[in-house]
Motif scaffolding. Structure first.
Motif, mmCIF file in Angstrom:
data_model
loop_
_atom_site.group_PDB
_atom_site.id
_atom_site.type_symbol
_atom_site.label_atom_id
_atom_site.label_comp_id
_atom_site.label_asym_id
_atom_site.label_seq_id
_atom_site.Cartn_x
_atom_site.Cartn_y
_atom_site.Cartn_z
ATOM 1 N N PHE A 209 10.891 0.916 -1.758
ATOM 2 C CA PHE A 209 10.515 1.009 -3.167
ATOM 3 C C PHE A 209 11.497 0.221 -4.035
ATOM 4 O O PHE A 209 11.092 -0.578 -4.882
ATOM 5 N N SER A 210 12.771 0.435 -3.815
ATOM 6 C CA SER A 210 13.808 -0.254 -4.604
ATOM 7 C C SER A 210 13.747 -1.761 -4.406
ATOM 8 O O SER A 210 13.869 -2.531 -5.365
ATOM 9 N N GLU A 211 13.536 -2.176 -3.167
ATOM 10 C CA GLU A 211 13.478 -3.600 -2.841
ATOM 11 C C GLU A 211 12.323 -4.285 -3.564
ATOM 12 O O GLU A 211 12.472 -5.362 -4.137
ATOM 13 N N VAL A 212 11.168 -3.651 -3.566
ATOM 14 C CA VAL A 212 9.969 -4.275 -4.128
ATOM 15 C C VAL A 212 9.853 -4.059 -5.636
ATOM 16 O O VAL A 212 9.504 -4.973 -6.376
ATOM 17 N N GLU A 213 10.161 -2.855 -6.106
ATOM 18 C CA GLU A 213 9.950 -2.520 -7.510
ATOM 19 C C GLU A 213 11.160 -2.794 -8.400
ATOM 20 O O GLU A 213 11.042 -2.814 -9.618
ATOM 21 N N GLY A 214 12.334 -2.946 -7.809
ATOM 22 C CA GLY A 214 13.527 -3.202 -8.606
ATOM 23 C C GLY A 214 14.067 -1.978 -9.320
ATOM 24 O O GLY A 214 14.878 -2.082 -10.237
ATOM 25 N N THR A 215 13.596 -0.809 -8.925
ATOM 26 C CA THR A 215 14.076 0.464 -9.460
ATOM 27 C C THR A 215 13.974 1.493 -8.348
ATOM 28 O O THR A 215 13.314 1.253 -7.332
ATOM 29 N N THR A 216 14.579 2.626 -8.548
ATOM 30 C CA THR A 216 14.534 3.650 -7.507
ATOM 31 C C THR A 216 13.323 4.560 -7.694
ATOM 32 O O THR A 216 12.751 4.638 -8.789
ATOM 33 N N ILE A 217 12.975 5.252 -6.633
ATOM 34 C CA ILE A 217 11.897 6.245 -6.711
ATOM 35 C C ILE A 217 12.271 7.310 -7.732
ATOM 36 O O ILE A 217 11.434 7.753 -8.528
ATOM 37 N N LYS B 83 14.167 7.085 -10.416
ATOM 38 C CA LYS B 83 14.013 6.590 -11.789
ATOM 39 C C LYS B 83 12.534 6.507 -12.175
ATOM 40 O O LYS B 83 12.167 6.791 -13.321
ATOM 41 N N TYR B 84 11.696 6.126 -11.229
ATOM 42 C CA TYR B 84 10.259 6.086 -11.488
ATOM 43 C C TYR B 84 9.731 7.494 -11.755
ATOM 44 O O TYR B 84 8.949 7.714 -12.688
ATOM 45 N N PHE B 85 10.197 8.450 -10.962
ATOM 46 C CA PHE B 85 9.803 9.860 -11.122
ATOM 47 C C PHE B 85 10.243 10.375 -12.496
ATOM 48 O O PHE B 85 9.460 11.004 -13.218
ATOM 49 N N ILE B 86 11.470 10.073 -12.878
ATOM 50 C CA ILE B 86 11.983 10.508 -14.181
ATOM 51 C C ILE B 86 11.180 9.871 -15.308
ATOM 52 O O ILE B 86 10.808 10.544 -16.281
ATOM 53 N N ARG C 24 0.838 -1.210 0.000
ATOM 54 C CA ARG C 24 0.000 0.000 0.000
ATOM 55 C C ARG C 24 0.864 1.248 0.000
ATOM 56 O O ARG C 24 0.567 2.217 -0.703
ATOM 57 N N LEU C 25 1.937 1.231 0.769
ATOM 58 C CA LEU C 25 2.827 2.388 0.845
ATOM 59 C C LEU C 25 3.516 2.630 -0.502
ATOM 60 O O LEU C 25 3.609 3.768 -0.964
ATOM 61 N N ILE C 26 3.960 1.572 -1.148
ATOM 62 C CA ILE C 26 4.583 1.712 -2.465
ATOM 63 C C ILE C 26 3.579 2.265 -3.468
ATOM 64 O O ILE C 26 3.900 3.136 -4.274
ATOM 65 N N GLU C 27 2.363 1.785 -3.401
ATOM 66 C CA GLU C 27 1.328 2.290 -4.303
ATOM 67 C C GLU C 27 1.048 3.767 -4.035
ATOM 68 O O GLU C 27 0.809 4.539 -4.957
ATOM 69 N N LYS C 28 1.102 4.176 -2.770
ATOM 70 C CA LYS C 28 0.929 5.596 -2.435
ATOM 71 C C LYS C 28 2.070 6.433 -3.002
ATOM 72 O O LYS C 28 1.853 7.550 -3.467
ATOM 73 N N VAL C 29 3.291 5.894 -2.960
ATOM 74 C CA VAL C 29 4.432 6.602 -3.553
ATOM 75 C C VAL C 29 4.185 6.796 -5.047
ATOM 76 O O VAL C 29 4.295 7.902 -5.576
ATOM 77 N N LYS C 30 3.818 5.720 -5.726
ATOM 78 C CA LYS C 30 3.568 5.783 -7.165
ATOM 79 C C LYS C 30 2.447 6.770 -7.493
ATOM 80 O O LYS C 30 2.573 7.587 -8.402
#
Length: 186
Positions: A111-119, A121-124, A68-74
């Protein structure tokens, strides 16, 4: 009852989820990106049935706290980049930390642990998709796009765009068939 839904990243997603919840017999009170409050309480069997329905549309119920927290970040990033006119007056890490009430290092590591990328990089990636959208509409100059998305210069935007896509923004704009990725695929 709060339901947390993965891949709910746009206003059309909210409409689809709302329609499906109503068809399922629920009464949504509040719908935000990734979160829906319904009047009813659901048992595990109902959650599983609802999850199957939502999965057919590319969504998924999430139960665990970390997901849920990762989804909130996204969703915070998607909202900031694609739907907000807000210019953040602080660093991106401070903005996310303040918005989600968590230490940025914790969010970043999770985020990195679960998604395999950094916040970052996701933002970019989100920003580059927005640049593609704005280039396709051809209503703003590259300078205006850079300003709108918080880039310090057109050169910095162009450099980041080329690193992500392999193309310059002007060459990308000249392509006849511009291919964009869905926000949920980033």
């Amino acid at each position: 009852m709060m339901l947390y839904i993965k891949n709910m990243v746009c206003s059309r997603c909210k409409m689809v989820v709302k329609d499906e919840l109503i068809k399922f017999g629920l009464h949504p009170k509040n719908i935000e990106l990734g979160e829906v409050e319904v009047e009813e309480d659901l048992n595990d069997e109902n959650k599983n049935q609802l999850n199957i329905i939502l999965q057919s549309f590319g969504f998924e119920l999430i139960d665990d706290k970390k997901s849920r927290l990762i989804e909130k970040v996204k969703n915070s990033i998607v909202d900031l980049v694609h739907y907000s006119e807000e210019q953040i007056n602080t660093t991106f890490s401070e903005y996310i930390s303040r918005k989600l009430h968590h230490d940025y290092n914790y969010l970043s590591n999770l985020f990195s642990e679960v998604e395999g990328t950094t916040i970052e990089k996701y933002f970019i990636a989100q920003k580059i998709e927005k640049v593609k959208e704005l280039l396709k509409y051809d209503e703003l100059s590259l300078s205006e796009i850079a300003d709108r998305l918080g880039y310090s210069s057109v050169a910095y935007l162009s450099n980041q765009f080329k690193k992500q896509t392999g193309l310059t923004p002007s060459f990308y704009k000249s392509l006849k068939q511009i291919k964009r990725r869905g926000l949920e695929d980033l």
